[in-house]
Scaffold this motif. Structure first.
Motif, PDB file in Angstrom:
ATOM      1  N   SER A 932       0.811  -1.215   0.000  1.00 25.37           N
ATOM      2  CA  SER A 932       0.000   0.000   0.000  1.00 25.37           C
ATOM      3  C   SER A 932       0.842   1.262   0.000  1.00 25.37           C
ATOM      4  CB  SER A 932      -0.922   0.006   1.225  1.00 25.37           C
ATOM      5  OG  SER A 932      -1.723   1.151   1.243  1.00 25.37           O
ATOM      6  N   SER A 933       1.959   1.241   0.732  1.00 25.19           N
ATOM      7  CA  SER A 933       2.774   2.447   0.827  1.00 25.19           C
ATOM      8  C   SER A 933       4.201   2.094   1.219  1.00 25.19           C
ATOM      9  CB  SER A 933       2.176   3.407   1.870  1.00 25.19           C
ATOM     10  OG  SER A 933       2.984   4.546   2.042  1.00 25.19           O
ATOM     11  N   VAL A 934       5.148   2.769   0.589  1.00 26.13           N
ATOM     12  CA  VAL A 934       6.548   2.769   1.018  1.00 26.13           C
ATOM     13  C   VAL A 934       6.956   4.233   1.145  1.00 26.13           C
ATOM     14  CG1 VAL A 934       8.917   2.164   0.463  1.00 26.13           C
ATOM     15  CG2 VAL A 934       7.064   0.588  -0.129  1.00 26.13           C
ATOM     16  N   VAL A 948       1.346  -2.902   4.130  1.00 19.85           N
ATOM     17  CA  VAL A 948       0.802  -3.914   3.228  1.00 19.85           C
ATOM     18  C   VAL A 948      -0.586  -4.318   3.705  1.00 19.85           C
ATOM     19  CG1 VAL A 948       3.080  -4.827   2.631  1.00 19.85           C
ATOM     20  CG2 VAL A 948       1.809  -5.836   4.533  1.00 19.85           C
ATOM     21  N   TYR A 949      -1.363  -4.903   2.804  1.00 23.03           N
ATOM     22  CA  TYR A 949      -2.664  -5.451   3.199  1.00 23.03           C
ATOM     23  C   TYR A 949      -3.008  -6.654   2.329  1.00 23.03           C
ATOM     24  CZ  TYR A 949      -4.798  -3.010  -0.824  1.00 23.03           C
ATOM     25  OH  TYR A 949      -5.118  -2.566  -2.078  1.00 23.03           O
ATOM     26  N   GLU A 950      -3.842  -7.518   2.855  1.00 19.25           N
ATOM     27  CA  GLU A 950      -4.307  -8.690   2.113  1.00 19.25           C
ATOM     28  C   GLU A 950      -5.535  -8.248   1.311  1.00 19.25           C
ATOM     29  OE1 GLU A 950      -5.781 -11.761   0.362  1.00 19.25           O
ATOM     30  OE2 GLU A 950      -7.085 -10.937   1.936  1.00 19.25           O
ATOM     31  N   GLN A1003      -6.430  -7.879   6.258  1.00 19.63           N
ATOM     32  CA  GLN A1003      -5.680  -7.268   7.362  1.00 19.63           C
ATOM     33  C   GLN A1003      -4.635  -6.294   6.835  1.00 19.63           C
ATOM     34  OE1 GLN A1003      -3.740 -10.059  10.001  1.00 19.63           O
ATOM     35  NE2 GLN A1003      -3.289  -8.478  11.532  1.00 19.63           N
ATOM     36  N   ILE A1004      -4.464  -5.205   7.571  1.00 27.17           N
ATOM     37  CA  ILE A1004      -3.458  -4.180   7.266  1.00 27.17           C
ATOM     38  C   ILE A1004      -2.326  -4.299   8.281  1.00 27.17           C
ATOM     39  CG2 ILE A1004      -3.026  -1.705   7.009  1.00 27.17           C
ATOM     40  CD1 ILE A1004      -6.122  -1.401   6.745  1.00 27.17           C
ATOM     41  N   VAL A1005      -1.102  -4.271   7.803  1.00 24.94           N
ATOM     42  CA  VAL A1005       0.056  -4.299   8.696  1.00 24.94           C
ATOM     43  C   VAL A1005       1.045  -3.230   8.245  1.00 24.94           C
ATOM     44  CG1 VAL A1005       2.102  -5.596   9.396  1.00 24.94           C
ATOM     45  CG2 VAL A1005      -0.129  -6.705   9.399  1.00 24.94           C
ATOM     46  N   THR A1006       1.532  -2.476   9.204  1.00 28.74           N
ATOM     47  CA  THR A1006       2.537  -1.439   8.926  1.00 28.74           C
ATOM     48  C   THR A1006       3.818  -1.796   9.668  1.00 28.74           C
ATOM     49  OG1 THR A1006       0.758   0.197   8.785  1.00 28.74           O
ATOM     50  CG2 THR A1006       3.015   1.023   8.954  1.00 28.74           C
ATOM     51  N   LEU A1007       4.906  -1.810   8.930  1.00 29.69           N
ATOM     52  CA  LEU A1007       6.206  -2.182   9.463  1.00 29.69           C
ATOM     53  C   LEU A1007       7.107  -0.949   9.488  1.00 29.69           C
ATOM     54  CD1 LEU A1007       7.694  -4.827  10.320  1.00 29.69           C
ATOM     55  CD2 LEU A1007       8.539  -4.970   7.964  1.00 29.69           C
TER      56      LEU A1007
END
Length: 1012
Positions: A932-934, A948-950, A1003-1007
């Motif tokens: 989704s974003s970098v 990222v997201y599924e 699900q959304i996950v931000t690292l």
């Protein structure tokens, strides 16, 4: 008995209207009046105060449309009024349609400090010194609902844009004078109003009703109509027993929250909203001085930021009351945005920028998301609310459903990933309550959770420049705190309400999925150019952040964080729920088009600078092709760049056949007949025909479009019953470009309009592109593009933020039937378990899906894109002129194909001179997980943020690789703060820079990768 009751009620009205209310202000004394007309746009406060004023008197005519007139009021309080309350009465000639839609004014002292606002229902100003010296910045905003300006079911006029509005004065000063404020009479009016309103809501069989009536009768008997001031005290004494009777223990509990819903733009431009907020905030802080119990909730960080930037004196007063807990930030979003139309990252950034503003300025981490007036609510919101660090959600708009009554008021809202948040819909069914007996009684009757819970929230106050709560509303709340026959009313903050509601309602019902509003469906289409600007800005921002972050990490160039921050805020502001949906005046949308063009130019510069830094030798004879989409394309990896193109595909076959013109690239075969319509679309992988037998696709259809009201907002189901198929041709040509792309150009005219479509099939493409240019000159018409497909689809799948939503294609229930117009983002997909078809687009949001059973027993599922509308209110020139849209047919498409092609049509590849290949900063080996974003971290630390997201609604495990040096890492929320998460969600592998990511559906996950 009935006749007696009616007699008393009429008597109450007459005494209130003819004797008591006129007596609230007693003896009067004149004020001197001067004026200065500001030329053009509003001037800074210092300039207005320092201007040269001319003499004016009551009756002075002022106010060209959208103009600003400064008034200077001076005078002396008579000596014999010493010790009495004194107020100035300033009526600038306000219209009588109510606050927010007329002239408005802000009263200031000579040093520019605010006193309070003026509007039709608040013309008083407290006077505390013997010598009066006040200034009024008065805005001559047009009353868009008055005769001659347009009505919701009528025609907008030229006054909707300063460039076309006339300059005739609109207002005449009625009254400017000092008056004695008779406190006891004022309190008597409130006593009578509260008891009268309560009495009218009680049943005739309730003894309490008759007790109140007799008490009122005794109070009226105590009034001498010729000596109201002298007898007001006795009348109040007669009413006290009725006012002191306590509420029953089971009475409904109302948390009254002061509020002023201020549209960030609507029937006025953005610059006027700045002043509406200033007036309202000044009004509210003045009331807080006199009424310490007042709690006022204000959303939209943008509006707070405007005060800090443009009205520092008002800002200081706001900060003072934030510190006391009276002025409460809510919402956690940059503006009260639409939630159907903003893209994934944009909706996430509403929370990022909104919550960060309140944290930075006040150290307040807002917990309630406040969206009373947005036009339906995406199922992505619960997860975003939770990931922003908030826990509650409030809206009121679902009470606007046209057919199906929303079944809950306090409930769990479950998002598409399973996240639940406690949600409240105030049963008072308004966000502008005046705390009248009628509204409060309605809230109790309407409350859906009776028997299992007993508490609701009521936002009270006039919005849109109406100044928020009034002293009368506060007085009603004080009397209704514990009054027999009424709910118990307590003024308190939204967070206090939600905490009590959670305790009060232990097992709320659950609403799962989107909250689709049965109304305002035309907002998916109206003002196409505004929607194009938004979509393009969102994708340019994705590219700018990706390439700028990559260039900073790889080459050390400076990351343009401050510039990107400002651009994001400009884009987010225009996602407000009356701008992006297309429901503002012409001025707003004209400025939006200009703003989007400027944003595009700035982002193109950022993207170009970053790519040139990455590509190496700018004098090279080769090109580096960049791919910002989240999937590899033509040999270029996602988020990377390759030197020189890969070997070209075989050229697309273009030939004439008996059936028409054939386009065939070995992956799909399309036939276009002599009418320029698609009669066949077959994908080679399955050999299956996508177009329903006997039908034609890309059929432009024109409908009459005159909704029952609210032109820009509504499309009624009856529009479908009158349709014209646009099949007449003006020209049909075809050809092939040097790069192997085969094309067909189709030109049609209809009415006063002209449409040119170019159908193109590229080598190696799995989609047929359709570029459409319309010279749109219609009025009250609706243009659609239809694709009748040979599939039996029980549901349609529409991309929304961070995933998709499925909606029934059947009409078994009214809930299904009412979704006759639906929103989608980059794709809409229909299909059977083993075969599907998608239509992807670069700027279209409105769609409809229907199905019929053919004579051969097969099912035709027709997918239509909503291209253009032509409403007349509030902008009579909506979308007239050249409009462009691109969409594509993808036969044989899975949901993954639809996702990929939807990204590609919005994120075309770019090439710059260079000789250095660019490996992706971040790679994912599972196509269903979308990058989704970098970007780099918001705090300027230089940390890398990867979100990222599924996207396919399935459990998924993927390897995520980061090609950069970093030390520690953490999973973070949207504001990039560390989260406690299950250990298997993201795990570091033995491979350098690699993680495994295990996601549930959507699900959304931000690292966060710490580089320092």
């Amino acid at each position: 008995m009935h006749d007696d009751r009616v007699h008393i009620e009429r008597r109450i009205r007459r005494i209130l209207d003819e004797r008591l209310r006129p007596s609230v202000h007693g003896a009067t004394a004149p004020l001197d009046l001067e004026f200065w007309e500001a030329p053009g746009e509003p001037v800074p406060v210092k300039e207005g105060l320092a201007a040269s004023y001319g003499e004016a008197k009551p009756g002075h005519v002022w106010g060209p449309v959208w103009g600003t007139t400064w008034f200077h009021l001076t005078g002396t309080v008579p000596a014999d009024w010493s010790g009495r309350e004194v107020e100035a009465i300033i009526d600038l000639g306000f219209s009588t349609t109510g606050p927010g839609f007329s002239a408005e004014g802000l009263v200031m002292r000579p040093d520019g400090s605010p006193v309070k606002a003026l509007h039709p229902l608040s013309t008083w100003v407290p006077i505390t010194e013997a010598n009066v010296d006040l200034y009024v910045e008065a805005a001559s905003n047009p009353d868009m609902f008055a005769e001659g300006f347009g009505v919701p079911h009528g025609v907008g006029t030229a006054v909707g844009d300063i460039e076309t509005a006339d300059q005739e004065p609109r207002y005449r000063v009625r009254r400017v004078e000092l008056a004695v404020f008779e406190r006891e009479v004022y309190e008597l009016v409130l006593d009578l109003e509260v008891l009268d309103q309560l009495m009218r809501e009680l049943s005739t069989g309730d003894p309490r009703r008759w007790n109140i009536l007799r008490a009122i009768e005794a109070g009226l008997d105590a009034i001498d109509p010729r000596d109201v001031v002298g007898t007001a005290g006795a009348a109040r004494e007669a009413l006290q027993p009725a006012l002191e009777a306590p509420a029953v223990a089971s009475a409904h509990r109302v948390s009254a929250v002061g509020h002023a819903h201020i549209d960030t733009a609507w029937l006025w431009p953005l610059r006027e909203t700045v002043r509406k907020v200033a007036r309202t905030a000044a009004n509210v802080t003045q009331l807080m001085d006199a009424h310490p119990e007042l709690v006022f909730a204000m959303s939209s960080a943008q509006q707070w930021a405007w005060m800090k930037q443009h009205r520092p004196a008002v800002w200081e007063r706001m900060k003072e009351k934030v510190a006391t807990g009276q002025f409460v930030p809510v919402g956690g979003m940059w503006v009260e945005s639409d939630t159907n139309l903003p893209g994934s990252e944009a909706l996430a950034r509403q929370f990022v920028h909104g919550k960060r503003f309140f944290l930075d300025e006040f150290g307040i981490d807002t917990q309630e998301v406040w969206l009373p007036d947005s036009f339906g609510y995406t199922a992505a919101l619960p997860q975003l609310v939770r990931l922003s660090g908030s826990q509650w959600f409030l809206t009121q708009k679902m009470s606007w459903n046209q057919i199906d009554k929303f079944p809950h008021h306090t409930f769990w809202w479950e998002g598409m990933d399973g996240t639940r948040i406690l949600t409240h819909l105030p049963p008072v069914d308004t966000y502008n309550s005046d705390l009248s007996g009628k509204e409060l009684a309605y809230a109790v009757r309407n409350y859906a959770e009776k028997g299992v819970a007993n508490r609701s929230l009521v936002p009270f106050g006039y919005g849109d420049g109406g100044g928020g709560p009034t002293r009368e509303m506060i007085g009603r709340a004080r009397r209704l705190k514990d009054l027999e026959g009424s709910s118990r009313v307590e003024i308190e903050s939204p967070s206090a309400f939600f905490r009590k509601a959670a305790e009060d309602h232990q097992a709320p019902s659950v609403w799962a999925g989107e909250m689709y509003l049965e109304g305002h469906r035309a907002c998916y289409t109206t003002q196409h150019a505004t929607k194009v600007g938004n979509r393009r800005s969102e994708h340019l921002l994705r590219e700018a952040e990706l390439w700028a972050a990559t260039a900073t990490v790889r080459t050390g160039v400076t990351y343009p964080s401050a510039q990107l921050d400002l651009i994001w805020k400009r884009v987010l502001t225009h996602q407000f729920h009356d701008i992006l949906p297309g429901t503002s005046i012409a001025w707003v949308h004209r400025q939006a088009r200009t703003e989007y063009a400027e944003i595009a130019a700035e982002l193109e510069q950022i993207i170009g600078d970053a790519q040139r830094a990455l590509a190496g030798n700018a004098d090279a004879s080769t090109l580096v092709t960049f791919n910002a989409a989240p999937h590899a394309r033509d040999g270029v990896p996602a988020g990377g760049g390759e030197v020189a193109p890969v070997a070209p595909h075989s050229p697309t076959d273009l030939r004439d056949a008996d059936a028409g013109i054939v386009l065939d690239n070995g992956l799909i075969r399309v036939v276009v007949d002599e009418r320029g319509l698609i009669t066949s679309a077959v994908d080679a992988a399955t050999g299956r025909e996508a177009i329903a037998p006997g039908s034609a696709a890309n059929l432009l259809q024109l409908h009459h479009d005159l909704p029952y009201e609210w032109d820009a907002w509504e499309v009624d189901r009856h529009y479908r019953y009158a349709v014209t198929d646009l099949t007449q041709l003006e020209a049909l040509t075809s050809g092939q470009r040097e790069d192997g792309v085969a094309w067909i150009e189709i030109v049609r005219t209809f009415g006063a309009s002209r449409v040119t479509q170019t159908l193109s099939l590229s080598p190696g493409a799995q989609r047929l592109d359709i570029d459409t240019e319309v010279d749109w000159q219609e009025c009250e018409k609706f243009l659609k593009a239809a694709f009748p497909l040979d599939v039996r689809a029980d549901v349609s799948t529409a991309e929304m933020q961070f995933g998709y939503v499925q909606r029934a294609t059947t009409t078994n229930t009214t809930w299904e039937r009412e979704k006759f117009e639906i929103p989608a983002h980059r794709y809409l997909h229909v299909g059977e378990p083993d075969y599907g078809v998608a239509v992807v687009n670069d700027s279209t949001y409105g769609h409809d899906v229907s199905r019929t059973v053919r004579d051969d027993g097969g099912t035709t599922t027709t997918l239509r894109l909503s291209l253009l509308r032509a409403p007349r209110f509030p902008d009579p020139q909506t979308d007239l002129g050249i409009q462009r849209v691109k969409y594509a047919l993808v036969p044989g498409a899975s949901l993954l194909d639809a996702t990929r092609e939807g990204h590609w049509i919005n994120l075309p590849g770019r090439s710059v001179p260079g000789d250095r290949p660019v490996t992706p900063l971040v790679e994912i080996d599972e196509s269903g997980i979308v990058l989704s974003s970098v970007k780099l971290a918001e705090d300027g630390s230089g940390d890398i943020i990867v979100r990222v997201y599924e996207s396919l609604g399935v459990r998924c495990r993927s390897l995520l690789r980061v090609d950069a040096e970093f030390g520690s890492w953490s999973v973070v929320d949207l504001l990039e703060r560390s989260l406690d998460v299950p250990p298997n969600l993201v795990q570091k592998t033995e491979e350098e820079g690699a993680f495994t990511v295990s996601l549930r559906p959507f699900q959304i996950v931000t690292l966060r990768l710490h580089r320092s």
